[in-house]
Design a protein around this motif. Sequence first.
Motif, PDB file in Angstrom:
ATOM      1  N   GLU A   1      34.944   0.584   6.720  1.00 26.34           N
ATOM      2  CA  GLU A   1      33.542   0.991   6.617  1.00 26.34           C
ATOM      3  C   GLU A   1      33.346   1.996   5.483  1.00 26.34           C
TER       4      GLU A   1
ATOM      5  N   ILE B   1      28.665 -11.396  11.356  1.00 24.21           N
ATOM      6  CA  ILE B   1      28.457 -10.093  10.733  1.00 24.21           C
ATOM      7  C   ILE B   1      27.272 -10.108   9.765  1.00 24.21           C
TER       8      ILE B   1
ATOM      9  N   THR C   1      24.441  -9.575  12.358  1.00 26.61           N
ATOM     10  CA  THR C   1      24.435  -8.320  13.117  1.00 26.61           C
ATOM     11  C   THR C   1      24.574  -7.088  12.227  1.00 26.61           C
TER      12      THR C   1
ATOM     13  N   GLU D   1      27.292  -5.516  11.790  1.00 25.47           N
ATOM     14  CA  GLU D   1      28.220  -4.601  12.465  1.00 25.47           C
ATOM     15  C   GLU D   1      29.655  -4.865  12.016  1.00 25.47           C
TER      16      GLU D   1
ATOM     17  N   PHE E   1      33.760  -4.758  12.139  1.00 23.11           N
ATOM     18  CA  PHE E   1      34.672  -5.044  13.239  1.00 23.11           C
ATOM     19  C   PHE E   1      36.083  -5.248  12.703  1.00 23.11           C
TER      20      PHE E   1
END
Length: 255
Positions: free
Chosen positions: A53, A140, A143, A145, A147
């Motif tokens: 991230e 992804i 969303t 998000e 992971f």
Amino acid sequence: MLMSVKDQSNKRIIVTSYLLIILSILVIGYFFSNYFVGYGIENERAALLARTETAASSFDPILVSALEGRPADLERPQYKKILEQLVRIRQVSEDARFVYLMAMRGEELIFLADAEPPSSEDYSAPGDVYDEPSQEDLDIFRTGEAFVEGPLEDAWGVWVSGLAPIIDPQTKRVVAILGIDVSADTWQQNINLYRVLSISIVGLFLAITLVSYATVLIVSRANRRLALEARERQQAENRSKDAVLSFRTLYELSL
């Protein structure tokens, strides 16, 4: 050196107690080791997720959006700048085997850039289709998000992968995803460190227990020897006193 009934009973109690302690350590150690390895897995996954991230946030979404996912991108200044970032990320991520950007083009997931050198047989050129996406790889883009997935097998091997979105701040659209792949072997080596540490901790408690047991036996044996020597001295003194008394009696009778 013969042991009295009381000493034998005390020894049985000591041996039984320490056997129960050792058995308890082994049982608790088994569950502790499993728990600690599970903690290690979650900790490593969290670390890979945070690293991915952080790295994804360093990319300029505008530059990434300028890539079309075609060989022509190789000559674009935006591509060269992005490639430099990918290479740097790989250099500082010692356990990372692959670092890359991917994007959706129609129904296909394609590579935008790959930190792997073009001379490598594992290199993925801009526009190459990734044929083995998981459902999470596709979700992804919906969303947004990040992971971690795996270990999963693909054409390049078995990997644990961190994937994080690069989002256009204006449209909130996921323009690409950054992937960092760690080989399953390297991943397992990291997890094994937690297992070795947990076993070492259990082994330390076992060693302390065994040393304590050996110390108790040595002290108990020494105490029995001292007690026996004390009794023998007392008996010798008593015999000496009896001999003196007998001699005195005989002497008095002879007068």
